[in-house]
Design a protein around this motif. Structure first.
Motif, PDB file in Angstrom:
ATOM      1  N   HIS A   1       8.356  22.032  39.702  1.00  0.00           N
ATOM      2  CA  HIS A   1       9.226  22.980  38.938  1.00  0.00           C
ATOM      3  C   HIS A   1      10.485  22.498  39.061  1.00  0.00           C
ATOM      4  O   HIS A   1      11.293  22.526  38.218  1.00  0.00           O
ATOM      5  N   VAL A   2      11.035  22.392  40.420  1.00  0.00           N
ATOM      6  CA  VAL A   2      12.589  22.322  40.926  1.00  0.00           C
ATOM      7  C   VAL A   2      12.784  20.882  40.509  1.00  0.00           C
ATOM      8  O   VAL A   2      13.700  20.620  39.795  1.00  0.00           O
ATOM      9  N   LEU A   3      12.010  19.912  40.867  1.00  0.00           N
ATOM     10  CA  LEU A   3      12.481  18.727  40.754  1.00  0.00           C
ATOM     11  C   LEU A   3      12.366  18.160  39.206  1.00  0.00           C
ATOM     12  O   LEU A   3      13.326  17.288  38.841  1.00  0.00           O
ATOM     13  N   GLU A   4      11.184  18.714  38.442  1.00  0.00           N
ATOM     14  CA  GLU A   4      11.072  18.140  37.051  1.00  0.00           C
ATOM     15  C   GLU A   4      12.294  18.641  36.409  1.00  0.00           C
ATOM     16  O   GLU A   4      12.852  18.167  35.331  1.00  0.00           O
ATOM     17  N   GLY A   5      12.605  19.959  36.649  1.00  0.00           N
ATOM     18  CA  GLY A   5      13.971  20.564  35.974  1.00  0.00           C
ATOM     19  C   GLY A   5      14.970  19.763  36.212  1.00  0.00           C
ATOM     20  O   GLY A   5      15.962  19.444  35.425  1.00  0.00           O
ATOM     21  N   ILE A   6      15.370  19.234  37.686  1.00  0.00           N
ATOM     22  CA  ILE A   6      16.491  18.447  37.721  1.00  0.00           C
ATOM     23  C   ILE A   6      16.342  17.235  36.992  1.00  0.00           C
ATOM     24  O   ILE A   6      17.429  16.747  36.548  1.00  0.00           O
ATOM     25  N   ALA A   7      15.187  16.624  36.922  1.00  0.00           N
ATOM     26  CA  ALA A   7      15.239  15.390  36.238  1.00  0.00           C
ATOM     27  C   ALA A   7      15.508  15.388  34.844  1.00  0.00           C
ATOM     28  O   ALA A   7      15.826  14.503  34.255  1.00  0.00           O
ATOM     29  N   ALA A   8      15.032  16.643  34.397  1.00  0.00           N
ATOM     30  CA  ALA A   8      15.265  16.753  32.810  1.00  0.00           C
ATOM     31  C   ALA A   8      16.665  17.329  32.527  1.00  0.00           C
ATOM     32  O   ALA A   8      17.392  16.779  31.492  1.00  0.00           O
ATOM     33  N   GLU A   9      17.499  18.119  33.343  1.00  0.00           N
ATOM     34  CA  GLU A   9      18.521  18.664  32.986  1.00  0.00           C
ATOM     35  C   GLU A   9      19.727  18.220  33.864  1.00  0.00           C
ATOM     36  O   GLU A   9      20.885  18.583  33.462  1.00  0.00           O
ATOM     37  N   GLY A  10      19.382  17.830  35.130  1.00  0.00           N
ATOM     38  CA  GLY A  10      20.618  17.294  36.198  1.00  0.00           C
ATOM     39  C   GLY A  10      21.154  18.620  36.616  1.00  0.00           C
ATOM     40  O   GLY A  10      20.100  19.560  36.866  1.00  0.00           O
ATOM     41  N   LYS A  11      22.179  18.669  36.940  1.00  0.00           N
ATOM     42  CA  LYS A  11      23.103  19.597  37.591  1.00  0.00           C
ATOM     43  C   LYS A  11      23.012  20.908  36.713  1.00  0.00           C
ATOM     44  O   LYS A  11      23.008  22.109  37.265  1.00  0.00           O
ATOM     45  N   LYS A  12      22.966  20.634  35.491  1.00  0.00           N
ATOM     46  CA  LYS A  12      22.991  22.035  34.554  1.00  0.00           C
ATOM     47  C   LYS A  12      21.657  22.845  34.942  1.00  0.00           C
ATOM     48  O   LYS A  12      21.558  23.873  34.231  1.00  0.00           O
ATOM     49  N   TRP A  13      20.711  22.109  35.502  1.00  0.00           N
ATOM     50  CA  TRP A  13      19.427  23.055  35.640  1.00  0.00           C
ATOM     51  C   TRP A  13      19.856  24.202  36.355  1.00  0.00           C
ATOM     52  O   TRP A  13      19.068  25.435  36.374  1.00  0.00           O
ATOM     53  N   ILE A  14      20.831  24.355  37.396  1.00  0.00           N
ATOM     54  CA  ILE A  14      20.915  25.340  38.330  1.00  0.00           C
ATOM     55  C   ILE A  14      21.519  26.636  37.232  1.00  0.00           C
ATOM     56  O   ILE A  14      20.949  27.521  37.568  1.00  0.00           O
ATOM     57  N   HIS A  15      22.453  26.300  36.227  1.00  0.00           N
ATOM     58  CA  HIS A  15      22.937  27.228  35.679  1.00  0.00           C
ATOM     59  C   HIS A  15      21.666  27.684  34.652  1.00  0.00           C
ATOM     60  O   HIS A  15      21.476  29.104  34.396  1.00  0.00           O
ATOM     61  N   HIS A  16      21.153  26.894  33.986  1.00  0.00           N
ATOM     62  CA  HIS A  16      20.162  27.297  33.165  1.00  0.00           C
ATOM     63  C   HIS A  16      18.902  27.919  33.873  1.00  0.00           C
ATOM     64  O   HIS A  16      18.487  28.847  33.117  1.00  0.00           O
TER      65      HIS A  16
END
Length: 664
Positions: A628-643
């Protein structure tokens, strides 16, 4: 002592792990849930799953127990922990909130106790996530006032769920607990026992019964009767002719016959027995080994392994193996014969192989390995006594026949001829019958002695395994190892818990490790490859180590730092044989791999489901939250944190409302 076994050979790179040995399944019903289980028992099994590090299965069992009517403040507390454990609030589904909201009426009238206080404390933690201006000191004080069990459970299962200033307190508690419990209850002296299978009960090869065919009995009785007739005829003629001279001769014949008969039976038994033992135990020029991967081949490898390890002092290994090749072959054939057709795995008789080899070593060192040759050798004085008796017998027979011949010479000559022929047949058959019975009695006594010795060795081994840790202890120790590793990683990177936005773990088996599990439980390994991902504002901090689980030590530390936009892809690759491999690929092509689940080809126990075993193993490895965490990073990059924070707002509100419904 480690049992030898094949390792699977794979090709991998980065942090991949391969080559897990075939596993052991303990017939322990720690996680067994019968179809007609009561809600209370279903909750008990769910609680075991939760404490065993399998929150997904715990959510399923505890949720079903609560829905079916087992509603107490304690069950609601653990249901709330199970729903939050091992995942973020954004991963929670609407069905989870519905279960909590449905408890409102059922909790009405519940008296306040330590469990309701713990639920209220969790509610305030959830509220603090929605309103960060909450004073964390108030929450810390409230958590500190909880009971020890409730406080530790909250710190353990809400570690991923929470973020913000309160993390410092949560992680401090978790780290203190991990350091204290990592090696408690004699972990380093007990863990190896978990990977030992239930030992098969000792057996011995019982001797072939002493059987004599009807034809032999008929021939033997007929020859004995003919001999008795001939002897009686000659004796009465001799007594009629000169009884004073014949009587001493007859006594000499009878005494010499008894002496030679008893010595002859023993002599023949020892000769046959010595020849049989030499044929079985002495080294041969050539020895054949079983081919393939069957039971016999595995027993071959066990004997070869332990004979190569248990070498007497001051003895060359090659000489030892050459001199004991016959003994090794005989013992190997016995074990294969005794256990091959009973569907008992080779690992379950490894204790017996180890004992047998150790016994051979002990007898070698005490110069008793070939003592049977001295025991079965005929002493010179006994052989001389036999020859003397035979000479006396011959003299007596000649004297009796000589006294009878003058009375009826032709009849005595015929009777003597028939008597010699009948005596030879009767002596041969009686000798065979008596030697066979002597052989059976000796082998039966030896078999009982061997069985008693093996039973004693079996009982010693069972007593040694009696302190085998439970699966829940294994899970607690592994959780402590994770916390200790995380503390080391944070100390190295000089990070405080509040600096970590999210974290993720992967627990993969290390090459060549031993593995075992209880029924319906996850695989536990003797060595792990642990990967920890710490997400900070500046990027990902990754640390990989080899964990020797039996010794609770870390080795081969590997660190890697990369930006969020450096993650190209994250996936789980499933091979045809059931292998599941986690793969993270960076933009520069650098692969990070870890085998999180071995082959699904291992047999399962009756009543088990292979998919359930696979699922709980992946759950215990922490793969769900990591993806869940790493796929989100791969898809959104640093913006994943805010999203991710934005996506959590709605679930947080739903969770807070549902928990309010419980404690109102």
């Amino acid at each position: 002592m480690n049992t030898p076994g094949n390792t699977t050979k794979n090709t991998a790179s980065g942090s991949a792990t391969v080559g897990v040995q075939a596993g052991t399944v303990h017939n322990v019903n720690l996680y067994y849930l019968p179809p007609d289980a009561s809600p209370e028992y279903r909750f008990t099994i769910g609680l075991r799953y939760l404490r065993g590090g399998m929150p997904a299965k715990a959510r399923e069992c505890i949720g079903e127990a609560v829905v079916q009517g087992y509603v107490t403040s304690r069950s609601c507390f653990y249901l709330l922990l199970a729903l939050c454990s091992g995942r973020t609030v954004q991963q929670m589904a609407d069905a989870d909130f519905e279960i909590l909201r449905a408890l409102r009426k059922r909790m009405t009238g519940q008296t306040r106790d330590v469990w309701t206080d713990a639920i209220r404390a969790i509610l305030r933690l959830i509220d603090s996530l929605q309103t960060p201006q909450h004073d964390p000191r108030v929450l810390v004080k409230e958590l500190s006032e909880l009971g020890l069990e409730q406080r530790d459970e909250v710190a353990r299962h809400l570690e991923i769920f929470l973020h913000g200033p309160l993390q410092d307190w949560i992680w401090q508690r978790a780290f203190e607990r991990a350091r204290h419990e990592q090696c408690e209850t004699q972990r380093t002296n007990r863990v190896w026992r978990f990977f030992q299978p239930e030992p098969a009960k000792p057996r011995v090869r019982w001797p072939r019964p002493a059987t004599t065919g009807p034809a032999v009995w008929v021939r033997c009785v007929a020859a004995t009767a003919l001999l008795a007739t001939a002897v009686g005829f000659i004796a009465q003629l001799a007594l009629r002719h000169d009884w004073l001279s014949t009587a001493p001769a007859l006594l000499l014949v009878l005494g010499a016959f008894a002496l030679c008969g008893s010595i002859g039976v023993e002599w023949r038994y020892r000769t046959v027995r010595l020849r049989a033992k030499d044929s079985a135990l002495l080294p041969r020029q050539r020895s054949t080994a079983s081919a393939g991967g069957g039971f016999a081949n595995k027993i071959d490898r066990l004997f070869n392994h332990y004979f190569a390890i248990y070498v007497p002092s001051a003895v060359n290994r090659e000489d030892w193996l050459a001199e004991t090749s016959g003994v090794r072959r005989a013992l190997r054939d016995e074990i294969v014969e005794l256990y091959r057709e009973s569907r008992i795995g080779a690992k379950r008789v490894a204790w017996l192989v180890r004992y047998l080899v150790s016994d051979v070593k002990t007898r070698w060192q005490e110069d008793r390995l070939w003592e049977y040759r001295d025991q079965l050798r005929i002493p010179v004085r006994v052989a001389a006594l036999f020859l003397l008796g035979a000479a006396a017998f011959a003299v007596g027979v000649i004297r009796v026949v000589g006294e009878a011949a003058p009375v009826r010479p032709f009849s005595v000559a015929a009777a003597t001829g028939f008597g010699l022929a009948a005596g030879w047949l009767a002596g041969r058959d009686w000798l065979g019958i008596l030697v066979e019975r002597r052989r059976f009695a000796a082998e039966m006594a030896e078999a009982h002695r061997l069985l008693d010795e093996r039973i004693a060795a079996y009982e010693r081994w069972c007593r040694k395994l009696a302190s085998k840790p439970s699966d829940l202890e294994m899970a607690r120790w592994l959780d402590c190892d994770r916390k200790v590793l995380m503390e080391q990683a944070m100390r190295h990177y000089k990070l405080a818990p509040r600096n970590i936005i999210a974290h993720a773990f992967i627990e993969a088996p290390a090459p060549g490790c031993k593995r075992a599990r209880v029924r319906n439980g996850p695989w536990r390994y003797s060595r792990y490859r642990l990967l920890i991902f710490l997400l900070t504002a500046d990027g990902v901090r990754q640390m990989s180590v080899d964990l020797d689980f039996e010794k609770a030590t870390f080795h081969n530390q590997d660190r890697l730092n990369y930006r969020y936009d450096a993650v190209a892809a994250v996936q789980v690759v499933e091979a045809d044989d059931g292998h599941k491999t986690f793969e993270l690929t960076l933009v520069n092509g650098h692969p990070i791999e870890a085998e999180v689940l071995g082959s699904d080809t291992d047999p399962v126990e009756p009543g088990e489901d292979r998919r359930t075993v696979s699922r709980v193993t992946l759950d215990a490895a922490g793969l769900g939250n990591t993806l869940h965490v790493l796929e989100g990073i791969a898809a959104e990059g640093k913006k994943w944190i805010h999203h991710e924070r934005q996506r959590e707002e709605d679930p947080l509100g739903k969770l807070a409302a549902a928990v309010h419904a419980i404690v109102e």
